[in-house]
Scaffold this motif. Structure first.
Motif, mmCIF file in Angstrom:
data_model
loop_
_atom_site.group_PDB
_atom_site.id
_atom_site.type_symbol
_atom_site.label_atom_id
_atom_site.label_comp_id
_atom_site.label_asym_id
_atom_site.label_seq_id
_atom_site.Cartn_x
_atom_site.Cartn_y
_atom_site.Cartn_z
ATOM 1 N N GLY A 51 -2.796 3.712 6.212
ATOM 2 C CA GLY A 51 -3.247 2.841 5.131
ATOM 3 C C GLY A 51 -2.085 2.238 4.369
ATOM 4 O O GLY A 51 -2.136 1.075 3.939
ATOM 5 N N GLY A 52 -0.995 3.003 4.213
ATOM 6 C CA GLY A 52 0.205 2.484 3.558
ATOM 7 C C GLY A 52 0.818 1.334 4.336
ATOM 8 O O GLY A 52 1.223 0.317 3.759
ATOM 9 N N PHE A 53 0.890 1.472 5.655
ATOM 10 C CA PHE A 53 1.408 0.381 6.491
ATOM 11 C C PHE A 53 0.501 -0.847 6.400
ATOM 12 O O PHE A 53 0.982 -1.981 6.335
ATOM 13 N N VAL A 54 -0.807 -0.614 6.394
ATOM 14 C CA VAL A 54 -1.760 -1.720 6.262
ATOM 15 C C VAL A 54 -1.502 -2.479 4.964
ATOM 16 O O VAL A 54 -1.527 -3.716 4.925
ATOM 17 N N SER A 55 -1.226 -1.742 3.895
ATOM 18 C CA SER A 55 -1.008 -2.381 2.593
ATOM 19 C C SER A 55 0.227 -3.281 2.609
ATOM 20 O O SER A 55 0.186 -4.394 2.077
ATOM 21 N N VAL A 56 1.311 -2.820 3.234
ATOM 22 C CA VAL A 56 2.545 -3.614 3.283
ATOM 23 C C VAL A 56 2.321 -4.908 4.064
ATOM 24 O O VAL A 56 2.729 -5.997 3.640
#
Length: 519
Positions: A396-401
């Motif tokens: 989810g963190g990668f998706v946000s970036v």
């Protein structure tokens, strides 16, 4: 012998694909909301509602989403993506845009992404230690778990939850702080009392003292003092001898030992430091400062980045509130007096601001998973489930970036930026003021005394300072009224209903925020 129960995998194709789709939507919507409204709603409970809804769609490929573990993974990734995109990525690049340094926007996004991912991994490694016990309050996580369980089991639990949800929606519609009321019946009562008092004092400071506390640095000073003492108290817990001194009557022993926590803090301090070095190299700020000043900037950024999530996590665990932005402003303000140039200070603000929010968010999600997995009774299953949640959160963190990268220019063109980004940029541009330093030092003594009196497990200094930093007197009144009700009638009559209040408040807030943001 029974075969060991296996946990659902976060990277299982069906789970991953559906989670990615929902996570991207969550990131887009949360970026829109924080730009228009200034806050991000409770993404954990919204993720749970999405997961439960998917489970009830009469399609064969969605039938497996009846699994609470799978719903928890969807909820975790959805929550992580939305929270990180709004509170970390967009907020950080917004600082650089407002500050007028477009060349530093991409380095800031990369630095923010690193800080976010390191923060996520940090909470995973220290969760269920004596410092951050799984048995701690983590109120939004409890509410999300109870909502998932009630939706799965139905019956009396579902009815009580629904009663709470309806009350939460109606109350929120009329401006009542229903989530705060619900949290009081889950969280540490001392911490919530301190929060309520702080909120009321801040809200009515004009009447009480003849001036607005929000226009001073008194709340920040109180937080500095409380934060320093809280940090010392946390270190005392971490570095005392023995794997754990908790009595068996206090619940199960933690799965993360003191030694492991020490190793984790040292390792993540190194990671945050490495991220600061990468940020300095990518941005070119190393050319603006002398070698000594650059080393000081890296050391201060690293120190701020490790301390901020520790304090945010303690506040989030005890009360469900976390003063992430306010703590970042404190480190930024102190950085002003170290003589750093404007651009390095703006980068420091964005980097540090990205460390704490997802620490809190993931702590809530891990609490949800811990409850639905049986509260650690099957240790192997719990550890495997926790690992899968960490994978989901980091994805989810990668998706946000990625989402912020593709949408940030649109937000710049439309001038849709988080208000906090403007606050950070304005603080940097205002420069150092000796009167601010005096206020910070003077009132830090008050915060230190309050936190020392309350002790580490009550965190009354941290929560009192949190209340002073937030202007919401009605929320404070609601919290104190709920504290009185809890003291008189206890908590049993509110079981499931308190989760419903939080969920109802979150659902109404999310829907109204979406509607308002697109108007």
């Amino acid at each position: 012998m029974n075969e060991r129960k296996k946990h659902v995998k976060a990277l299982e194709p069906r789970t991953l694909i559906l989670s990615l789709i929902v996570s991207v939507l969550s990131a887009i919507i949360c970026m829109q909301i924080i730009s228009r409204i200034g806050i991000t709603p409770n993404t954990s409970i919204i993720g749970a509602i999405v997961a439960m809804t998917l489970a009830r769609i009469p399609l064969s490929f969605l039938k497996d989403f009846r699994s609470l573990d799978r719903q928890n993974l969807v909820q975790t990734m959805t929550s992580g993506a939305g929270f990180a995109a709004a509170n970390c990525g967009l907020l950080s690049v917004g600082i650089m845009y407002v500050f007028g340094t477009p060349k530093l926007i991409l380095p800031m996004l990369i630095g923010s992404g690193l800080a976010t991912l390191i923060g996520m991994h940090f909470v995973y490694k220290v969760y269920d230690s004596d410092l951050y016990p799984a048995a701690g309050a983590w109120p939004p996580g409890v509410a999300t778990a109870q909502a998932l369980i009630a939706g799965d089991e139905g019956g009396k639990k579902a009815r009580r939850l629904l009663e709470g949800v309806l009350a939460g929606v109606v109350g929120r519609h009329f401006g009542l702080p229903m989530a705060g009321i619900g949290i009081v019946f889950i969280a540490n009562i001392f911490a919530m009392s301190a929060l309520g008092v702080g909120l009321v004092i801040r809200g009515y400071s004009g009447t009480l003292f003849g001036f607005d506390l929000g226009k001073t640095y008194i709340p920040h000073g109180v937080m500095i003092g409380a934060g320093i003492v809280s940090l010392v108290q946390a270190l005392a817990i971490i570095f005392r001898r023995g794997s754990s001194s908790r009595n068996n009557s206090d619940g199960p022993l933690p799965t993360v030992s003191h030694e492991k926590v020490k190793q984790t803090i040292f390792f993540h301090t190194f990671l945050f430091g490495l991220g600061a070095v990468v940020l300095a190299l990518l941005s070119g700020i190393w050319a603006e400062m002398s070698v000594g000043k650059l080393i000081l900037w890296i050391v201060w950024t690293t120190f701020s980045a490790i301390v901020a999530p520790i304090l945010v996590g303690l506040s989030a665990m005890h009360s469900g509130w976390f003063p992430g932005f306010a703590i970042s402003v404190i480190f930024l303000s102190l950085g002003l007096f170290m003589g750093f140039p404007g651009a390095p200070l703006a980068l420091l603000a964005g980097y540090v601001a990205s460390t704490g929010p997802c620490f809190a968010d993931m702590g809530y999600d891990l609490k949800t998973g811990w409850i639905i997995r049986g509260e650690g009774k099957d240790l192997e299953y719990e550890l495997d489930g926790r690992r899968q949640q960490a994978i989901a959160e980091i994805v989810g963190g990668f998706v946000s970036v990625v989402t912020v990268f593709f949408l940030m220019k649109m937000h710049f063109r439309l001038d849709m930026l988080p208000p906090v980004s403007r606050v950070f940029a304005a603080t940097v541009q205002a420069g150092a003021n000796p009167d601010i330093l005096r206020q910070l030092l003077m009132w830090s003594v008050v915060g230190a005394i309050i936190q020392a009196i309350g002790g580490a497990k009550r965190a009354i200094g941290i929560l009192f300072a949190t209340g002073l930093l937030i202007k919401s007197p009605l929320y404070g009144i609601g919290v104190l009224a709920a504290v009185i009700c809890r003291l008189i009638w206890g908590t049993k009559w509110m079981e499931m209903r308190e989760a419903g209040l939080i969920a109802g408040d979150g659902i109404y807030g999310f829907i109204s925020a979406v509607v308002r943001s697109f108007m």
